[in-house]
Design a protein around this motif. Sequence first.
Motif, short mmCIF file in Angstrom:
data_model
loop_
_atom_site.label_atom_id
_atom_site.label_comp_id
_atom_site.label_asym_id
_atom_site.label_seq_id
_atom_site.Cartn_x
_atom_site.Cartn_y
_atom_site.Cartn_z
N MET A 75 -3.09 1.78 2.23
CA MET A 75 -1.90 0.99 2.59
C MET A 75 -0.78 1.91 3.08
O MET A 75 -0.16 1.66 4.12
CB MET A 75 -1.42 0.15 1.40
CG MET A 75 -2.31 -1.03 1.08
SD MET A 75 -1.95 -1.81 -0.53
CE MET A 75 -0.19 -1.98 -0.52
N VAL A 76 -0.51 2.96 2.33
CA VAL A 76 0.53 3.91 2.73
C VAL A 76 0.13 4.61 4.02
O VAL A 76 0.92 4.73 4.95
CB VAL A 76 0.82 4.92 1.60
CG1 VAL A 76 1.74 6.03 2.08
CG2 VAL A 76 1.43 4.21 0.39
N GLY A 77 -1.12 5.03 4.08
CA GLY A 77 -1.60 5.74 5.27
C GLY A 77 -1.50 4.91 6.53
O GLY A 77 -1.17 5.44 7.61
N GLN A 78 -1.76 3.62 6.44
CA GLN A 78 -1.69 2.76 7.62
C GLN A 78 -0.27 2.69 8.18
O GLN A 78 -0.09 2.39 9.36
CB GLN A 78 -2.21 1.36 7.30
CG GLN A 78 -3.72 1.31 7.16
CD GLN A 78 -4.23 -0.07 6.83
OE1 GLN A 78 -3.71 -0.76 5.96
NE2 GLN A 78 -5.29 -0.48 7.51
N SER A 79 0.74 2.97 7.36
CA SER A 79 2.13 2.88 7.83
C SER A 79 2.62 4.16 8.50
O SER A 79 3.66 4.15 9.16
CB SER A 79 3.05 2.55 6.64
OG SER A 79 3.22 3.67 5.79
N VAL A 80 1.90 5.24 8.36
CA VAL A 80 2.40 6.55 8.80
C VAL A 80 2.70 6.61 10.29
O VAL A 80 3.80 6.99 10.69
CB VAL A 80 1.44 7.68 8.37
CG1 VAL A 80 1.80 9.01 9.04
CG2 VAL A 80 1.44 7.84 6.86
N ALA A 81 1.74 6.27 11.13
CA ALA A 81 1.94 6.43 12.58
C ALA A 81 3.15 5.64 13.08
O ALA A 81 3.90 6.12 13.93
CB ALA A 81 0.68 6.00 13.34
#
Length: 159
Positions: A75-81
Motif C-alpha cells: 500500500m505504501v509502495g504503491q503511493s511512492v511514484a
Amino acid sequence: MNENKVVTQRGLYFEELEIGVVYQHRPGRTMTETDNVLFTTMTMNTQALHLDAAWSEGQPFGQRLMNSMFTLATMVGQSVAQLTQGTIVAQLGMNDISFPHPLFHGDTLYTETVVTEKRLSASRPGQGIVVMEHTGRNQSGVVVGKASRTALFWLKPSN
C-alpha cells in the motif's frame, strides 16, 4: 538549437499536496503465492496461515491469507511514484493500521491516499509535515487495509 524538454518522474512537493484530494495509485498489484511465501519467510514469520495450505483450509477463511505486513508495505509502495518519489525527507511514523478484510493469493490490491493534514515544520526550514491516509482495496472494492502515515516533505525548490 532545438533542445528537448526534459520531464523527470517525481512525487509531489509539500505545496503541491492538497488536503482532501483522493490520489489513486495505479497500476494495481496482483498478490501471488510467491510474494506471500517469500515475504513471510524473509521476515522469519512462521505463521501457518501464510505458509501451510492444508492447515489453512480448516481455518475460518478456508485458505492462506496474504501476510498483512506485505499488504501494508505494498500500500505504501504503491503511493511512492505519485506522492513521495524524490520529495520525501523521511517517514516519521504510522498510526491507525487496520486490516478489516483479508487479502488472498490472486487478489489485486489497489491503493488510494488522502492527505488529511499538512503544516510547515517549525524546526526544519524548507520542509513540511504531511499526514496521509492510505486505503487498500481488493479488485471488488472491499477495503483490505488502512493506515495513517506521517512524513516530512521538501518544500518546492525556488529555482
